[in-house]
Design a protein around this motif. Structure first.
Motif, PDB file in Angstrom:
ATOM      1  N   LEU A   1       0.819  -1.215   0.000  1.00  0.00           N
ATOM      2  CA  LEU A   1       0.000   0.000   0.000  1.00  0.00           C
ATOM      3  C   LEU A   1       0.853   1.265   0.000  1.00  0.00           C
ATOM      4  CD1 LEU A   1      -2.675   1.579   0.356  1.00  0.00           C
ATOM      5  CD2 LEU A   1      -2.540   1.068   2.813  1.00  0.00           C
ATOM      6  N   PHE A   2       1.988   1.239   0.696  1.00  0.00           N
ATOM      7  CA  PHE A   2       2.818   2.442   0.810  1.00  0.00           C
ATOM      8  C   PHE A   2       3.933   2.492  -0.230  1.00  0.00           C
ATOM      9  CE2 PHE A   2       0.901   2.047   5.026  1.00  0.00           C
ATOM     10  CZ  PHE A   2       0.391   3.326   5.181  1.00  0.00           C
ATOM     11  N   ASP A   3       3.943   1.573  -1.164  1.00  0.00           N
ATOM     12  CA  ASP A   3       4.941   1.571  -2.231  1.00  0.00           C
ATOM     13  C   ASP A   3       4.660   2.742  -3.174  1.00  0.00           C
ATOM     14  OD1 ASP A   3       6.492   1.036  -4.572  1.00  0.00           O
ATOM     15  OD2 ASP A   3       6.481  -1.097  -4.115  1.00  0.00           O
ATOM     16  N   PRO A   4       5.643   3.602  -3.434  1.00  0.00           N
ATOM     17  CA  PRO A   4       5.427   4.736  -4.345  1.00  0.00           C
ATOM     18  C   PRO A   4       5.012   4.316  -5.754  1.00  0.00           C
ATOM     19  CG  PRO A   4       7.483   4.999  -3.120  1.00  0.00           C
ATOM     20  CD  PRO A   4       6.995   3.615  -2.852  1.00  0.00           C
ATOM     21  N   ALA A   5       5.292   3.051  -6.102  1.00  0.00           N
ATOM     22  CA  ALA A   5       4.909   2.579  -7.438  1.00  0.00           C
ATOM     23  C   ALA A   5       3.402   2.456  -7.592  1.00  0.00           C
ATOM     24  CB  ALA A   5       5.576   1.239  -7.742  1.00  0.00           C
TER      25      ALA A   5
ATOM     26  N   TYR B   1     -12.110  -3.486   6.005  1.00  0.00           N
ATOM     27  CA  TYR B   1     -12.386  -2.216   6.693  1.00  0.00           C
ATOM     28  C   TYR B   1     -11.648  -1.047   6.033  1.00  0.00           C
ATOM     29  CZ  TYR B   1      -8.153  -1.245   9.592  1.00  0.00           C
ATOM     30  OH  TYR B   1      -6.899  -0.908  10.043  1.00  0.00           O
ATOM     31  N   LEU B   2     -10.404  -1.262   5.577  1.00  0.00           N
ATOM     32  CA  LEU B   2      -9.683  -0.179   4.919  1.00  0.00           C
ATOM     33  C   LEU B   2     -10.366   0.219   3.616  1.00  0.00           C
ATOM     34  CD1 LEU B   2      -5.791  -0.620   5.146  1.00  0.00           C
ATOM     35  CD2 LEU B   2      -7.146   1.423   5.669  1.00  0.00           C
ATOM     36  N   ALA B   3     -10.881  -0.770   2.893  1.00  0.00           N
ATOM     37  CA  ALA B   3     -11.587  -0.463   1.646  1.00  0.00           C
ATOM     38  C   ALA B   3     -12.861   0.337   1.926  1.00  0.00           C
ATOM     39  CB  ALA B   3     -11.922  -1.749   0.902  1.00  0.00           C
ATOM     40  N   ASP B   4     -13.672  -0.129   2.866  1.00  0.00           N
ATOM     41  CA  ASP B   4     -14.911   0.576   3.201  1.00  0.00           C
ATOM     42  C   ASP B   4     -14.637   2.016   3.622  1.00  0.00           C
ATOM     43  OD1 ASP B   4     -16.490  -1.601   2.637  1.00  0.00           O
ATOM     44  OD2 ASP B   4     -16.863  -2.154   4.730  1.00  0.00           O
ATOM     45  N   GLU B   5     -13.650   2.182   4.493  1.00  0.00           N
ATOM     46  CA  GLU B   5     -13.377   3.511   5.033  1.00  0.00           C
ATOM     47  C   GLU B   5     -12.754   4.433   3.997  1.00  0.00           C
ATOM     48  OE1 GLU B   5     -14.274   4.573   8.312  1.00  0.00           O
ATOM     49  OE2 GLU B   5     -15.456   2.762   7.926  1.00  0.00           O
TER      50      GLU B   5
ATOM     51  N   ALA C   1      -3.846   7.327   4.440  1.00  0.00           N
ATOM     52  CA  ALA C   1      -4.035   8.171   5.624  1.00  0.00           C
ATOM     53  C   ALA C   1      -4.737   7.407   6.748  1.00  0.00           C
ATOM     54  CB  ALA C   1      -4.842   9.417   5.247  1.00  0.00           C
ATOM     55  N   ILE C   2      -5.742   6.627   6.390  1.00  0.00           N
ATOM     56  CA  ILE C   2      -6.459   5.838   7.394  1.00  0.00           C
ATOM     57  C   ILE C   2      -5.544   4.787   8.001  1.00  0.00           C
ATOM     58  CG2 ILE C   2      -8.348   4.171   7.715  1.00  0.00           C
ATOM     59  CD1 ILE C   2      -9.825   5.806   5.469  1.00  0.00           C
TER      60      ILE C   2
END
Length: 295
Positions: free
Chosen positions: A153-157, A191-195, A225-226
């Motif tokens: 998720l945090f990969d700049p690619a 939950y990350l997708a929903d939020e 951010a979440i």
């Protein structure tokens, strides 16, 4: 299921506990725990020093000195990693593997020198137990330390453009693309997708191929951010899920969820809608997430 935030918490804590120690033993007591791994390859990791523990998507990756492979740990639905004193009884029958870690090395410890006053002494041995009641989780040897999933998720690619290009070939709802760990991005769960979709104002059932790049970029920014906010408070622990950190503490981000596992939207108090998208239950607010919004 632990997602990017919870796995990042576990990886950071395991690094704190394990880095610098020797993996002195790795007993496994349930065959499903190592169902995708050759026992010989797993045994070859024993006796090596842990150099780093990191997260990649929903995988915890344990790098070891001098090895051309890493130990991968996937918690899946019910897995937990718990720190324990060596030799203490297992909490229950659901502990299926144990990472036995030797004392923390400190070769420069001059025991007779006044200069050592106030410096922490070498730590004693410790165990990290893999508890998994449903046996969906696993330990796996990862060749070259590469997790078998999409970029993190945090990969700049991972960008709005890359997700837009992927979604253009998919005839599924937006949430289904976010949940696919093998393409696009790894680490986003239910939950990350929903939020993230709620914060971005996108209906999870909207056809993924119709979203503009700007919408994907907004979803990605929201998800990151979440995740950061969730990491800061130990992740999300829901009543029907068993996530706890290495010391058995639940996360508290559930109190900040806007639509996931909620009957009403926390932002506007509208009753939430529910449907199955990509094999998982989606929750959203029809007022905050307009069904026709594509940008």
């Amino acid at each position: 299921m632990p997602e990017a935030a919870e796995v990042a918490v576990a990886a950071a804590q395991l690094h704190q506990v394990a880095a610098g120690r020797e993996l002195s033993a790795l007993p496994v007591t349930h065959p499903r725990t190592v169902r995708h791994t050759d026992p010989v390859s797993l045994a070859a990791l024993v006796g090596r020093r842990v150099t780093r523990v990191r997260s990649h998507g929903k995988w915890i990756v344990v790098d070891l000195d001098g090895a051309d492979a890493a130990l991968g740990i996937h918690l899946r639905m019910s897995g937990q990693l718990l720190v324990a004193e060596p030799g203490t009884p297992h909490p229950d029958r659901h502990v299926h593997a144990t990472l036995a870690l030797g004392p923390h090395p400190d070769p420069f410890w001059p025991t007779d020198s006044p200069a050592c006053e106030g410096i922490r002494r070498p730590e004693r041995a410790v165990e990290v137990r893999f508890r998994d009641p449903r046996t969906f989780g696993e330990l796996r040897v990862l060749p070259h330390g590469v997790a078998p999933v999409a970029p993190d998720l945090f990969d700049p690619a991972v960008t709005g453009s890359s997700l837009h290009a992927l979604a253009a070939r998919r005839r599924v709802g937006v949430k289904a693309v976010l949940l696919d760990q093998t393409q696009g991005v790894a680490g986003i769960g239910s939950y990350l997708a929903d939020e993230a979709l709620h914060r971005a104002g996108i209906d999870p059932t909207a056809p993924a191929g119709e979203l503009a790049t700007s919408a994907w970029e907004r979803i990605l920014v929201a998800a990151r951010a979440i995740a950061v906010d969730s990491i800061a408070v130990g992740g999300v622990t829901l009543e029907d899920e068993g996530w706890v950190d290495l010391w058995g503490r639940p996360g508290t981000y559930a109190a900040q969820l806007q639509v996931h596992a909620r009957a009403t939207c926390a932002a506007c108090d509208t009753p939430t809608s529910s449907a199955v998208v990509g094999g998982r239950r989606a929750r959203w607010c029809r007022r905050c997430q307009h069904p026709r919004r594509r940008r």
